[in-house]
Design a protein around this motif. Structure first.
Motif, mmCIF file in Angstrom:
data_model
loop_
_atom_site.group_PDB
_atom_site.id
_atom_site.type_symbol
_atom_site.label_atom_id
_atom_site.label_comp_id
_atom_site.label_asym_id
_atom_site.label_seq_id
_atom_site.Cartn_x
_atom_site.Cartn_y
_atom_site.Cartn_z
ATOM 1 N N GLU A 192 8.443 -10.188 -1.467
ATOM 2 C CA GLU A 192 7.745 -9.463 -2.514
ATOM 3 C C GLU A 192 6.408 -8.910 -2.045
ATOM 4 O OE1 GLU A 192 8.287 -12.685 -2.398
ATOM 5 O OE2 GLU A 192 9.792 -13.284 -3.884
ATOM 6 N N ASP B 50 0.219 -0.803 -3.006
ATOM 7 C CA ASP B 50 -0.045 -1.618 -4.194
ATOM 8 C C ASP B 50 -0.838 -0.783 -5.199
ATOM 9 O OD1 ASP B 50 -0.209 -3.749 -5.974
ATOM 10 O OD2 ASP B 50 -1.947 -4.630 -4.972
ATOM 11 N N ALA C 299 0.675 -6.420 -6.867
ATOM 12 C CA ALA C 299 1.103 -7.137 -5.666
ATOM 13 C C ALA C 299 -0.017 -8.026 -5.141
ATOM 14 C CB ALA C 299 1.551 -6.153 -4.594
ATOM 15 N N TRP D 4 0.500 -16.620 -4.515
ATOM 16 C CA TRP D 4 1.308 -17.102 -3.391
ATOM 17 C C TRP D 4 0.443 -17.927 -2.435
ATOM 18 C CZ3 TRP D 4 2.431 -17.909 1.548
ATOM 19 C CH2 TRP D 4 3.753 -17.955 1.978
ATOM 20 N N GLY E 151 11.741 -17.469 -4.014
ATOM 21 C CA GLY E 151 11.200 -16.368 -4.792
ATOM 22 C C GLY E 151 10.147 -16.792 -5.791
ATOM 23 N N GLY F 33 12.995 -9.282 -9.437
ATOM 24 C CA GLY F 33 13.775 -9.235 -8.213
ATOM 25 C C GLY F 33 14.434 -10.536 -7.819
#
Length: 399
Positions: free
Chosen positions: A41, A50, A55, A62, A325, A330
């Motif tokens: 991703e 972005d 993002a 993340w 994920g 997605g």
């Protein structure tokens, strides 16, 4: 069981005298255990794409939890036209993660399901040559950035996998399945592992499968008897039909740990919505019109994530867990299996993993004091630590 280990540290002045009776600060730099997630991703972000900032927001979430990223090397998507691989975009992504202290893994080098269609007209010998060339090229190119590879994926089913005219206009038998059927599983695995090992002798090389039954056990036994250089065993656990429970998870760990290789739980998911019906045998067959995350499902997912991660980290053979994920956007099969909702907000499961990994299993900056001989005891999970005081610093590695 805890993975925290005590390590006796002796600190000294630059001239060698013990740093006696001195206040120091301990901080953890790295974690040896692989707490991973897909980095799919964030490939666009790493390449400067972005437009709305979403993002970057996802990247911040993340990086607050994970230390290992899996990047997509699905051959059909990576090289849809022979000789024109998507190398630069993935190199940029691998560098982006590495610059942030994240270890990078490639997935996968050989897999029948998403093999390029241009392989199909080739003879069996030509297919083998193309596979070897692909592995040599990509493992060599990414050496120093990608240190772990899923070398071959789902080989248990590979020789009997039928996808004639099933995927993106396929017009014949899958070329990798044909190769594996004609040459045999062990010969196929030997070919890809030998090529990957030659391309990067330092890389960690995995075999990976969703079949966690006796067929995979028998295959691994045959591969080890044939002295094929496997570094770790990959175990998939897409639990779209509900959490397996501690007893089953530990049984899987015990059965595969007996081969004496580290275990990587390479693909883990738990849904935060309705569970897939139990009668579905192939997860790909469940295609609801809508599969939303729900408050009740999110609470269940958070509870099960804690149980699952505590169970896996309690087993001494397990060295890595990859959640498959971070966002729902997605997600595989459209399932609400991510830890971040479609609107970009984190679910309770995200908060649970962050609490476990960063608060409970990571040593926060901590004051301590040496004794009269310059000794102190550092307790933490395997990894690198900095022990510092005014004018001196020491890096301590717990193994």
């Amino acid at each position: 069981m805890t993975r925290a280990r005590a390590h006796d540290v002796v600190l000294t002045h630059p001239d060698g005298r013990p740093l006696a009776d001195t206040e120091v600060a301990i901080s953890q730099l790295t974690h040896a255990f692989g707490f991973g997630s897909t980095g799919f991703e964030l490939v666009d972000l790493a390449n400067g794409q972005d437009a709305d900032g979403s993002a970057q927001a996802l990247a911040d979430l993340w990086l607050d939890v994970f230390n290992t990223a899996t990047l997509p090397f699905y051959w059909r998507q990576f090289e849809p036209e022979r000789g024109r691989p998507d190398t630069e975009r993935l190199l940029a992504a691998a560098r982006w993660f590495a610059e942030r202290g994240v270890r990078v893994k490639g997935h996968p080098l050989a897999w029948h399901t998403i093999a390029p269609t241009w392989l199909q007209p080739l003879s069996t010998d030509e297919v083998g040559a193309a596979v070897r060339a692909r592995i040599q090229r990509d493992v060599t190119t990414f050496s120093g950035l990608v240190d772990t590879w899923d070398v071959i994926n789902e080989v248990v089913i590979m020789p009997v996998f039928a996808n004639e005219a099933a995927l993106e206009g396929d017009v014949g038998p899958n070329a990798l399945s044909r190769f594996c059927r004609e040459r045999g599983r062990i010969a196929t695995v030997r070919m890809v592992f030998d090529e990957a090992r030659a391309a990067d002798p330092r890389a960690t090389l995995l075999i990976n499968d969703f079949n966690l039954g006796t067929a995979y056990e028998c295959l691994i036994e045959g591969l080890l008897e044939a002295r094929i250089p496997i570094d770790a065993i990959g175990l998939q656990s897409h639990m779209h039909q509900g959490y397996w429970g501690e007893e089953r998870v530990l049984d899987v760990c015990d059965r595969f740990a007996r081969y004496g290789l580290p275990l990587h739980w390479t693909e883990t998911t738990l849904v935060s919505g309705d569970l897939m019906p139990a009668e579905i045998e192939d997860l790909n067959d469940y295609q609801p019109a809508s599969w939303p995350s729900t408050p009740e499902g999110e609470a269940r997912q958070a509870e099960e994530l804690e149980r699952h991660y505590r169970t896996l980290t309690s087993h001494p053979a397990v060295e890595a867990i990859t959640y498959w994920g971070l966002p729902d956007a997605g997600a595989w099969l459209g399932a609400p299996a991510g830890l971040v909702r479609l609107d970009g907000t984190p679910k309770p499961g995200y908060d649970t993993l962050k609490r476990l990994i960063r608060d409970e299993w990571w040593v926060a900056p901590t004051p301590a004091r040496t004794d009269a001989s310059g000794h102190l005891t550092l307790t933490g999970w395997p990894g690198e630590y900095r022990v510092a005081s005014a004018g001196t610093e020491q890096i301590v590695v717990i193994t």
